[in-house]
Design an enzyme around this catalytic site. Structure first.
Site, PDB file in Angstrom:
ATOM      1  N   GLY A  18      -5.103 -11.637  -5.955  1.00  0.00           N
ATOM      2  CA  GLY A  18      -5.539 -10.444  -5.340  1.00  0.00           C
ATOM      3  C   GLY A  18      -5.268  -9.163  -5.649  1.00  0.00           C
ATOM      4  CE  LYS A  33      -7.812  -5.300   6.384  1.00  0.00           C
ATOM      5  NZ  LYS A  33      -8.151  -5.869   5.355  1.00  0.00           N
ATOM      6  N   GLY A  77     -10.593 -10.934   8.245  1.00  0.00           N
ATOM      7  CA  GLY A  77     -11.316  -9.702   7.736  1.00  0.00           C
ATOM      8  C   GLY A  77     -11.334  -9.749   6.184  1.00  0.00           C
ATOM      9  CG  ASP A 121     -10.428  -4.887   2.393  1.00  0.00           C
ATOM     10  OD1 ASP A 121      -9.533  -4.219   1.819  1.00  0.00           O
ATOM     11  OD2 ASP A 121      -9.982  -5.321   3.741  1.00  0.00           O
ATOM     12  CB  SER A 159      -0.758   0.202   1.249  1.00  0.00           C
ATOM     13  OG  SER A 159      -1.973  -0.833   1.249  1.00  0.00           O
TER      14      SER A 159
HETATM   15  P1  NDP Z   1      -6.593 -12.738   8.892  1.00  0.00           P
HETATM   16  O1  NDP Z   1      -5.443 -13.079   9.818  1.00  0.00           O
HETATM   17  O2  NDP Z   1      -7.783 -12.098   9.504  1.00  0.00           O
HETATM   18  O3  NDP Z   1      -7.195 -14.217   8.552  1.00  0.00           O
HETATM   19  C1  NDP Z   1      -6.382 -15.121   8.062  1.00  0.00           C
HETATM   20  C2  NDP Z   1      -7.110 -16.480   7.714  1.00  0.00           C
HETATM   21  O4  NDP Z   1      -6.060 -17.349   7.081  1.00  0.00           O
HETATM   22  C3  NDP Z   1      -7.963 -17.130   8.713  1.00  0.00           C
HETATM   23  O5  NDP Z   1      -9.248 -17.775   8.140  1.00  0.00           O
HETATM   24  C4  NDP Z   1      -7.057 -18.106   9.186  1.00  0.00           C
HETATM   25  O6  NDP Z   1      -7.737 -19.432   9.855  1.00  0.00           O
HETATM   26  C5  NDP Z   1      -6.433 -18.886   7.757  1.00  0.00           C
HETATM   27  N1  NDP Z   1      -5.285 -19.492   8.044  1.00  0.00           N
HETATM   28  C6  NDP Z   1      -4.264 -18.841   8.258  1.00  0.00           C
HETATM   29  N2  NDP Z   1      -3.140 -20.065   8.598  1.00  0.00           N
HETATM   30  C7  NDP Z   1      -3.658 -20.951   8.204  1.00  0.00           C
HETATM   31  C8  NDP Z   1      -3.426 -22.643   7.908  1.00  0.00           C
HETATM   32  N3  NDP Z   1      -2.051 -22.919   8.144  1.00  0.00           N
HETATM   33  N4  NDP Z   1      -4.435 -23.286   7.833  1.00  0.00           N
HETATM   34  C9  NDP Z   1      -5.654 -23.113   7.654  1.00  0.00           C
HETATM   35  N5  NDP Z   1      -5.958 -21.781   7.672  1.00  0.00           N
HETATM   36  C10 NDP Z   1      -5.261 -20.994   7.955  1.00  0.00           C
HETATM   37  O7  NDP Z   1      -6.117 -12.188   7.612  1.00  0.00           O
HETATM   38  P2  NDP Z   1      -7.159 -11.488   6.395  1.00  0.00           P
HETATM   39  O8  NDP Z   1      -8.310 -11.951   6.460  1.00  0.00           O
HETATM   40  O9  NDP Z   1      -7.072  -9.889   6.586  1.00  0.00           O
HETATM   41  O10 NDP Z   1      -6.164 -11.988   4.887  1.00  0.00           O
HETATM   42  C11 NDP Z   1      -6.280 -13.295   4.678  1.00  0.00           C
HETATM   43  C12 NDP Z   1      -5.538 -13.426   3.267  1.00  0.00           C
HETATM   44  O11 NDP Z   1      -6.111 -12.541   2.372  1.00  0.00           O
HETATM   45  C13 NDP Z   1      -3.945 -12.856   3.540  1.00  0.00           C
HETATM   46  O12 NDP Z   1      -3.260 -13.535   2.572  1.00  0.00           O
HETATM   47  C14 NDP Z   1      -4.026 -11.541   2.767  1.00  0.00           C
HETATM   48  O13 NDP Z   1      -2.911 -10.955   2.372  1.00  0.00           O
HETATM   49  C15 NDP Z   1      -5.427 -11.595   1.942  1.00  0.00           C
HETATM   50  N6  NDP Z   1      -6.135 -10.206   1.460  1.00  0.00           N
HETATM   51  C16 NDP Z   1      -5.657  -9.781   0.614  1.00  0.00           C
HETATM   52  C17 NDP Z   1      -6.380  -8.474   0.284  1.00  0.00           C
HETATM   53  C18 NDP Z   1      -6.317  -8.066  -1.225  1.00  0.00           C
HETATM   54  O14 NDP Z   1      -6.736  -6.689  -1.211  1.00  0.00           O
HETATM   55  N7  NDP Z   1      -5.974  -8.691  -2.040  1.00  0.00           N
HETATM   56  C19 NDP Z   1      -7.497  -7.812   1.178  1.00  0.00           C
HETATM   57  C20 NDP Z   1      -7.352  -8.513   2.404  1.00  0.00           C
HETATM   58  C21 NDP Z   1      -6.746  -9.889   2.521  1.00  0.00           C
HETATM   59  P3  NDP Z   1      -7.946 -19.324  11.544  1.00  0.00           P
HETATM   60  O15 NDP Z   1      -8.989 -18.238  11.663  1.00  0.00           O
HETATM   61  O16 NDP Z   1      -8.446 -20.733  11.739  1.00  0.00           O
HETATM   62  O17 NDP Z   1      -6.598 -18.988  12.004  1.00  0.00           O
END
Ligand code: NDP
Length: 298
Positions: free
Chosen positions: A243, A66, A130, A102, A17
């Protein structure tokens, strides 16, 4: 006086960003500086209070804040209230307003992925953080009829489903346990698969086995790089995208909210590409990188 916009997260180093927003300010000759603030949860309230100062145009909020930031601001827009997540803050006089751009970013990415085909009505969403909240709300707004959310920790996806109970009352929105056979069986019944987990971001892992990907599937990975999931999907003949567009368009929407001007999309896209070529690979919310506070462009 140089105005300031900050990205508050933990960690925030290597965020794309900074490059994208600073390029946009510079291109439109807006005297503003995009800063990256690494703030752990305990320091978040203080950081948000600091934003009330007159030198701030606003802020971006990223992982892991978030959802936590919502009660710290004075008013939330429809998308922020609906998702329960804020990624952008603006000023309304002395008041702070929370937005979720988003959702708009995801809607552009979804439209591009679907292209000239008919918008599907069913989707499988992996992840419940998020990013997933913006995705699910975008799918509700796009009139999807059945959305299944898988998350490693089931209680989080169940919480997401509860959060959307009212806005999804007309459709089937369900949380299911993260079991390979159940995921495969649900993917076989759907047209659209979205990865909103961070699996594949820092490793070459995929959240689903390659055999589960059938040629007619549309696949969107929120991660801004060619993940194993995307490579497997392309090899299987699916239509697959990363993304990038979501990141670009959430950033463009935030830029317009801060400045009141249309975002210079091409400039921002070029800056993203250049940052990526320079080795920066993180999309918003990447849980990696060191923990230094840096000024974009510095
Ligand atoms: P969060 O930290 O809020 O959520 C992470 C998610 O990934 C959770 O559902 C978590 O599960 C899951 N996760 C992480 N590691 C594992 C694993 N080893 N096995 C299974 N599940 C796993 O992050 P965000 O929601 O903000 O972001 C998620 C992804 O989306 C990121 O890679 C981010 O870069 C991408 N993103 C991209 C955007 C864009 O504009 N292109 C905007 C927002 C996000 P659990 O809850 O069980 O831990």
């Amino acid at each position: 006086m140089t105005k300031r916009v900050v990205l508050i997260g933990h960690p925030v180093a290597h965020s794309l960003s900074g490059a994208m927003q600073q390029a946009a300010f510079d291109a439109l000759k807006i005297d503003a500086r995009y800063e990256l603030w690494d703030r752990p949860p305990i320091e978040l309230p203080e950081a948000i209070e600091e934003l009330r100062g007159g030198d701030f145009l606003g802020a971006n909020i990223t992982i892991p804040h978030k959802e936590r930031v919502v009660p710290m601001i004075d008013r939330s827009t429809e998308e922020a209230t609906a998702t329960g997540a804020v990624n952008t803050i603006t000023h309304e006089g002395p008041r702070l307003v929370g937005h979720n751009t988003d959702v708009a970013g995801f809607e552009v990415a979804l439209d591009k992925l679907v292209g000239r085909q008919k918008m599907p009505r069913t989707a499988v969403v992996l992840g419940a953080g998020g990013g997933s909240r913006a995705v699910v709300y975008g799918l509700i707004r796009a009139a999807f009829q059945r959305v299944i959310v898988f998350n490693r920790h089931l209680h989080r996806s169940e919480g997401l489903v509860r959060h959307f109970a009212r806005s999804a009352a007309h459709m089937e929105l369900r949380a299911m346990p993260w079991h390979e056979s159940i995921i495969e069986s649900e993917i076989a019944k759907t047209k659209l698969l979205i990865n909103a987990t961070s699996i594949g971001l820092t490793s070459d892992a995929s959240p689903v086995p390659a055999e589960a990907l059938l040629p007619e599937l549309l696949v969107l990975d929120l991660i801004y790089k060619q993940t194993r999931l995307l490579r497997d999907a392309e090899a299987a003949g699916c239509t697959a995208r990363d993304g990038e567009l979501m990141l670009l368009h959430q950033g463009a929407a935030s830029f317009s909210l801060w400045t009141g001007q249309p975002a210079p999309l091409e400039v921002m896209a070029d800056a993203l590409a250049a940052a990526r070529a320079g080795g920066v690979v993180s999309a918003e919310g990447e849980p990696s990188g060191d923990r230094t506070t840096v000024v974009a462009g510095a």
